[in-house]
Design a protein around this motif. Sequence first.
Motif, mmCIF file in Angstrom:
data_model
loop_
_atom_site.group_PDB
_atom_site.id
_atom_site.type_symbol
_atom_site.label_atom_id
_atom_site.label_comp_id
_atom_site.label_asym_id
_atom_site.label_seq_id
_atom_site.Cartn_x
_atom_site.Cartn_y
_atom_site.Cartn_z
ATOM 1 N N GLN A 184 0.832 -1.205 0.000
ATOM 2 C CA GLN A 184 0.000 0.000 0.000
ATOM 3 C C GLN A 184 0.867 1.256 0.000
ATOM 4 N N CYS A 185 1.976 1.205 0.729
ATOM 5 C CA CYS A 185 2.906 2.333 0.767
ATOM 6 C C CYS A 185 3.445 2.625 -0.629
ATOM 7 N N LYS A 186 3.852 1.581 -1.345
ATOM 8 C CA LYS A 186 4.407 1.768 -2.684
ATOM 9 C C LYS A 186 3.359 2.282 -3.667
ATOM 10 N N VAL A 187 2.128 1.860 -3.501
ATOM 11 C CA VAL A 187 1.045 2.379 -4.348
ATOM 12 C C VAL A 187 0.864 3.873 -4.098
ATOM 13 N N MET A 188 0.888 4.273 -2.825
ATOM 14 C CA MET A 188 0.777 5.702 -2.494
ATOM 15 C C MET A 188 1.935 6.492 -3.101
ATOM 16 N N CYS A 189 3.131 5.899 -3.113
ATOM 17 C CA CYS A 189 4.295 6.572 -3.724
ATOM 18 C C CYS A 189 4.045 6.830 -5.203
ATOM 19 N N GLN A 190 3.538 5.838 -5.901
ATOM 20 C CA GLN A 190 3.299 5.971 -7.339
ATOM 21 C C GLN A 190 2.214 7.003 -7.637
ATOM 22 N N ARG A 191 1.397 7.303 -6.638
ATOM 23 C CA ARG A 191 0.342 8.313 -6.802
ATOM 24 C C ARG A 191 0.746 9.655 -6.192
ATOM 25 N N PHE A 192 2.038 9.799 -5.895
ATOM 26 C CA PHE A 192 2.594 11.033 -5.328
ATOM 27 C C PHE A 192 1.879 11.441 -4.043
ATOM 28 N N GLY A 193 1.618 10.464 -3.180
ATOM 29 C CA GLY A 193 0.944 10.736 -1.910
ATOM 30 C C GLY A 193 1.895 10.888 -0.748
ATOM 31 N N MET A 194 3.134 11.271 -1.004
ATOM 32 C CA MET A 194 4.152 11.326 0.043
ATOM 33 C C MET A 194 3.781 12.255 1.203
ATOM 34 N N LYS A 195 3.204 13.398 0.907
ATOM 35 C CA LYS A 195 2.882 14.359 1.958
ATOM 36 C C LYS A 195 1.845 13.811 2.936
ATOM 37 N N ALA A 196 1.012 12.911 2.472
ATOM 38 C CA ALA A 196 -0.039 12.352 3.322
ATOM 39 C C ALA A 196 0.410 11.102 4.056
ATOM 40 N N MET A 197 1.660 10.687 3.845
ATOM 41 C CA MET A 197 2.120 9.410 4.398
ATOM 42 C C MET A 197 2.900 9.551 5.696
ATOM 43 N N GLY A 198 3.040 10.729 6.204
ATOM 44 C CA GLY A 198 3.712 10.911 7.477
ATOM 45 C C GLY A 198 5.021 11.653 7.354
ATOM 46 N N GLU A 200 8.090 10.867 7.810
ATOM 47 C CA GLU A 200 9.226 10.198 7.171
ATOM 48 C C GLU A 200 9.257 10.438 5.663
ATOM 49 N N PHE A 201 8.109 10.739 5.060
ATOM 50 C CA PHE A 201 7.986 10.835 3.613
ATOM 51 C C PHE A 201 7.839 12.274 3.102
ATOM 52 N N ARG A 202 7.676 13.242 3.988
ATOM 53 C CA ARG A 202 7.365 14.612 3.559
ATOM 54 C C ARG A 202 8.442 15.255 2.699
ATOM 55 N N SER A 203 9.698 14.911 2.923
ATOM 56 C CA SER A 203 10.779 15.556 2.160
ATOM 57 C C SER A 203 11.061 14.845 0.835
ATOM 58 N N ILE A 204 10.360 13.749 0.571
ATOM 59 C CA ILE A 204 10.580 12.971 -0.651
ATOM 60 C C ILE A 204 9.674 13.504 -1.754
ATOM 61 N N HIS A 205 10.243 13.663 -2.965
ATOM 62 C CA HIS A 205 9.468 14.227 -4.074
ATOM 63 C C HIS A 205 9.431 13.329 -5.308
ATOM 64 N N HIS A 206 10.049 12.164 -5.243
ATOM 65 C CA HIS A 206 10.082 11.277 -6.407
ATOM 66 C C HIS A 206 9.655 9.872 -5.983
ATOM 67 N N PRO A 207 8.804 9.216 -6.770
ATOM 68 C CA PRO A 207 8.310 7.881 -6.403
ATOM 69 C C PRO A 207 9.418 6.852 -6.156
ATOM 70 N N ASN A 208 10.517 6.920 -6.896
ATOM 71 C CA ASN A 208 11.575 5.922 -6.696
ATOM 72 C C ASN A 208 12.208 6.040 -5.313
ATOM 73 N N GLU A 209 12.433 7.265 -4.848
ATOM 74 C CA GLU A 209 12.958 7.474 -3.503
ATOM 75 C C GLU A 209 11.947 7.005 -2.457
ATOM 76 N N CYS A 210 10.696 7.265 -2.726
ATOM 77 C CA CYS A 210 9.615 6.911 -1.809
ATOM 78 C C CYS A 210 9.513 5.399 -1.631
ATOM 79 N N VAL A 211 9.647 4.659 -2.730
ATOM 80 C CA VAL A 211 9.548 3.196 -2.679
ATOM 81 C C VAL A 211 10.669 2.616 -1.809
ATOM 82 N N VAL A 212 11.867 3.184 -1.914
ATOM 83 C CA VAL A 212 12.982 2.730 -1.085
ATOM 84 C C VAL A 212 12.665 2.993 0.391
#
Length: 104
Positions: free
Chosen positions: A60-74, A76-88
């Motif tokens: 589910q986390c990786k799906v949110m990354c692909q939908r650019f939902g980083m800001k809503a994920m907490g 830990e993810f707020r400073s991430i702006h690219h799905p590839n970084e988010c998936v890691v």
Amino acid sequence: SAQTRQKDRSNEAILQAAMASSRGSSLGVVSLMRLAVAAILLGIAQPAAAISHRKLDNHQCKVMCQRFGMKAMGPEFRSIHHPNECVVKCDEVYPKKVVAPGSF
């Protein structure tokens, strides 16, 4: 969900109260319109907040990354702006659960 139904009931109560107080006055109609807009905006903002408080799994986390939902994920993810970084980061924050053989 129960939270959504509760939010809908509270929005409906606000609108009913505004309608009751606005009968017979043009100022009341403006107030009613403002309350309706506020209720709609609260209804739209609620799903994003629900995501941030919900426990995600790795997929589910990786799906949110692909939908650019980083800001809503907490935080830990707020400073991430690219799905590839988010998936890691998902692999760090939500490690995959190992299924033992024969436990299907």
